[in-house]
Design an enzyme around this catalytic site. Sequence first.
Site, mmCIF file in Angstrom:
data_model
loop_
_atom_site.group_PDB
_atom_site.id
_atom_site.type_symbol
_atom_site.label_atom_id
_atom_site.label_comp_id
_atom_site.label_asym_id
_atom_site.label_seq_id
_atom_site.Cartn_x
_atom_site.Cartn_y
_atom_site.Cartn_z
ATOM 1 N N ASP A 66 40.590 26.042 44.860
ATOM 2 C CA ASP A 66 39.880 24.910 44.343
ATOM 3 C C ASP A 66 40.141 23.685 42.817
ATOM 4 O O ASP A 66 39.715 23.287 42.727
ATOM 5 C CB ASP A 66 38.535 25.827 44.130
ATOM 6 C CG ASP A 66 37.746 26.236 44.613
ATOM 7 O OD1 ASP A 66 37.044 24.975 45.709
ATOM 8 O OD2 ASP A 66 36.731 26.797 43.977
ATOM 9 N N GLY A 67 41.254 24.319 42.304
ATOM 10 C CA GLY A 67 42.077 23.762 41.438
ATOM 11 C C GLY A 67 42.805 22.066 42.082
ATOM 12 O O GLY A 67 42.548 21.604 41.339
ATOM 13 N N ALA A 114 31.411 28.831 38.432
ATOM 14 C CA ALA A 114 32.759 29.036 37.795
ATOM 15 C C ALA A 114 32.730 29.525 36.715
ATOM 16 O O ALA A 114 32.053 30.866 36.562
ATOM 17 C CB ALA A 114 33.525 27.951 37.687
ATOM 18 N N TYR A 115 33.470 29.313 35.438
ATOM 19 C CA TYR A 115 33.235 30.511 34.641
ATOM 20 C C TYR A 115 31.657 30.351 33.634
ATOM 21 O O TYR A 115 31.456 31.799 33.358
ATOM 22 C CB TYR A 115 34.117 29.193 33.048
ATOM 23 C CG TYR A 115 34.617 30.247 31.717
ATOM 24 C CD1 TYR A 115 33.891 31.544 31.498
ATOM 25 C CD2 TYR A 115 34.241 29.395 31.111
ATOM 26 C CE1 TYR A 115 34.274 32.123 30.630
ATOM 27 C CE2 TYR A 115 34.827 30.069 29.581
ATOM 28 C CZ TYR A 115 35.425 31.089 29.606
ATOM 29 O OH TYR A 115 34.948 31.596 28.055
ATOM 30 N N SER A 158 30.396 33.250 34.814
ATOM 31 C CA SER A 158 31.077 34.040 34.166
ATOM 32 C C SER A 158 30.587 34.781 32.747
ATOM 33 O O SER A 158 29.898 36.020 32.568
ATOM 34 C CB SER A 158 32.147 34.438 34.969
ATOM 35 O OG SER A 158 33.055 34.087 35.859
ATOM 36 N N ALA A 207 30.006 34.530 24.592
ATOM 37 C CA ALA A 207 29.593 35.249 23.746
ATOM 38 C C ALA A 207 28.683 35.228 22.145
ATOM 39 O O ALA A 207 29.628 35.476 21.224
ATOM 40 C CB ALA A 207 30.855 36.219 23.488
ATOM 41 N N GLN A 230 41.727 21.840 32.799
ATOM 42 C CA GLN A 230 43.354 21.686 33.741
ATOM 43 C C GLN A 230 43.812 20.076 32.731
ATOM 44 O O GLN A 230 45.370 19.700 33.445
ATOM 45 C CB GLN A 230 42.763 20.990 35.133
ATOM 46 C CG GLN A 230 42.756 21.910 35.912
ATOM 47 C CD GLN A 230 42.503 21.251 37.454
ATOM 48 O OE1 GLN A 230 42.242 20.029 37.147
ATOM 49 N NE2 GLN A 230 42.739 22.268 37.938
#
EC number: 2.7.1.23
Length: 298
Positions: free
Chosen positions: A80-81, A196-197, A200, A219, A253
């Site tokens: 994916d990157g 993605a991130y 998470s 957080a 990136q």
Amino acid sequence: MTSNFRHVALIGKYQASSAGAIGESSRQALDGIARFLQHQGCSVAIEVETASNTGLLHYPSLTVEDIGARCDLGLVVGGDGTMLGIGRRLARFGTPLVGINQGRLGFITDIPFDTYQATLPPMLEGDYEEDSRPLIQACVMRAGQVVFEALAMNDVVVNRGATAGMVELRVEVGGRFVANQRADGLIIASPTGSTAYSLSAGGPMLHPSIPGWVLVPIAPHTLSNRPIVLSDATEVAVEVVSGRDVSASFDMQSLASLLHGDRILLSRSAHCVRFLHPQGWNYFATLRKKLRWNDGDP
């Protein structure tokens, strides 16, 4: 077979080691795909850095700009990157992209490497599903001047330094103040980046057809500070109020170091990335496979 795509560019992530060597299996894989495409009636070129790193210099090599101007299709071999990087660069040309997965998850490089010989011929004849993904246009403003610009397909992440405490960020949407957020950081994700991130960090998954973004605190200091879904038709501004070693990353990136008072302005880009998928592809099947939903069900 007569291909609908006469000029095809191969793009791969085959980085040379410090000694300049590269795995023979990687070279053979890309060479095998190139030969296969030629047998399908395609004229094949290889992206210039890919050609240099693999040593496949017996094919024509093209810069990304030349690919955009001269090729009908980009075939991306990697993870994916790799697709994120080339997708941003080719979006302004409208070049469609097909992904052969040699990474791990492969949300947007969705053809398994061991099936490409069966999967590609119908696609080359025009039997495919097309899927357009929007880009985020971002810039960093400092004292009224643009000091950094970037595109993102997945997300823009404003983060604290590795050894620093929380950051405080002022968030505005469409020119209206939302809140000052104290957290480890903030993710602004597109539907593509929502798996993605952002996922998470507790954000929702957005279907690719939704013209929106999700803002996800990392957080947060206040438990009531939850993710929020926004229309991508409005501008989002994030200002650094306090914190040390704050930075903004774009698809993980490219990176911009930030100072207090810097503002990151985000809007929907005029360009989209065009993905081509095998006929019958659908988003929910991808989620089931990649996230292993229903594993073990009869």
